[in-house]
Design an enzyme around this catalytic site. Structure first.
Site, short mmCIF file in Angstrom:
data_model
loop_
_atom_site.label_atom_id
_atom_site.label_comp_id
_atom_site.label_asym_id
_atom_site.label_seq_id
_atom_site.Cartn_x
_atom_site.Cartn_y
_atom_site.Cartn_z
N ASN A 6 0.90 -1.14 0.00
CA ASN A 6 0.00 0.00 0.00
C ASN A 6 0.94 1.20 0.00
O ASN A 6 1.68 1.39 0.97
CB ASN A 6 -0.88 -0.02 1.25
CG ASN A 6 -1.70 1.23 1.41
OD1 ASN A 6 -1.56 2.20 0.66
ND2 ASN A 6 -2.56 1.23 2.41
N ALA A 8 0.67 4.15 0.67
CA ALA A 8 0.48 5.07 1.79
C ALA A 8 1.12 4.57 3.08
O ALA A 8 1.21 5.30 4.06
CB ALA A 8 -1.02 5.31 2.02
N CYS A 9 1.59 3.34 3.07
CA CYS A 9 2.15 2.70 4.27
C CYS A 9 3.66 2.96 4.37
O CYS A 9 4.41 2.67 3.44
CB CYS A 9 1.88 1.20 4.18
SG CYS A 9 2.78 0.20 5.37
N SER A 10 4.09 3.48 5.50
CA SER A 10 5.52 3.78 5.68
C SER A 10 6.38 2.52 5.67
O SER A 10 7.49 2.52 5.15
CB SER A 10 5.75 4.57 6.97
OG SER A 10 5.37 3.80 8.10
#
Length: 119
Positions: A6, A8-10
């Site tokens: 994803n 958006a996932c760090s």
């Protein structure tokens, strides 16, 4: 090697940066857009050696809405969990790397990413 991410996932971004820094040959799968089928989820679980509840993000709003914390976790419940992951891919723990040797890892740490690259 394939990595389910994803963007958006760090943790996902960190894993991709490490793969790039190490010159790894890999394919990115944005699993929220290219949602895995139940069959693909079963295959990844087999490669991970885990059960669906082991890779479920139970703190997500969808998980709370479904009441996943209260779902039974027996062999007879496996398909129900897999269906939930296929219908709500945001619940799948990330990133997942499928290694060249047929195994997979949930690559939330640099060590796990390096482990996958060495397989």
């Amino acid at each position: 090697m394939e990595i389910w991410i994803n963007p958006a996932c760090s943790k996902c971004r960190s894993a991709v940066r490490l793969l790039d820094a190490e010159g790894a040959d890999y394919t990115v799968r944005r699993y929220l857009e290219d949602v895995p089928s139940p069959e693909e989820i079963r295959a990844v679980l087999d490669r991970l050696g885990l059960e669906p509840w082991d890779i479920t993000r139970t703190q997500e709003a969808d998980a709370k809405e479904l009441g996943l914390k209260d779902w039974p976790r027996g062999a007879e419940d496996r398909e129900r969990w897999i269906t939930a992951l296929a219908e709500h891919p945001k619940l799948i723990q990330r990133p997942i790397i499928t290694a060249e040797d047929g195994t997979a890892v949930v690559a939330r740490t640099d060590e796990a990413v390096r482990d996958a690259m060495g397989r």
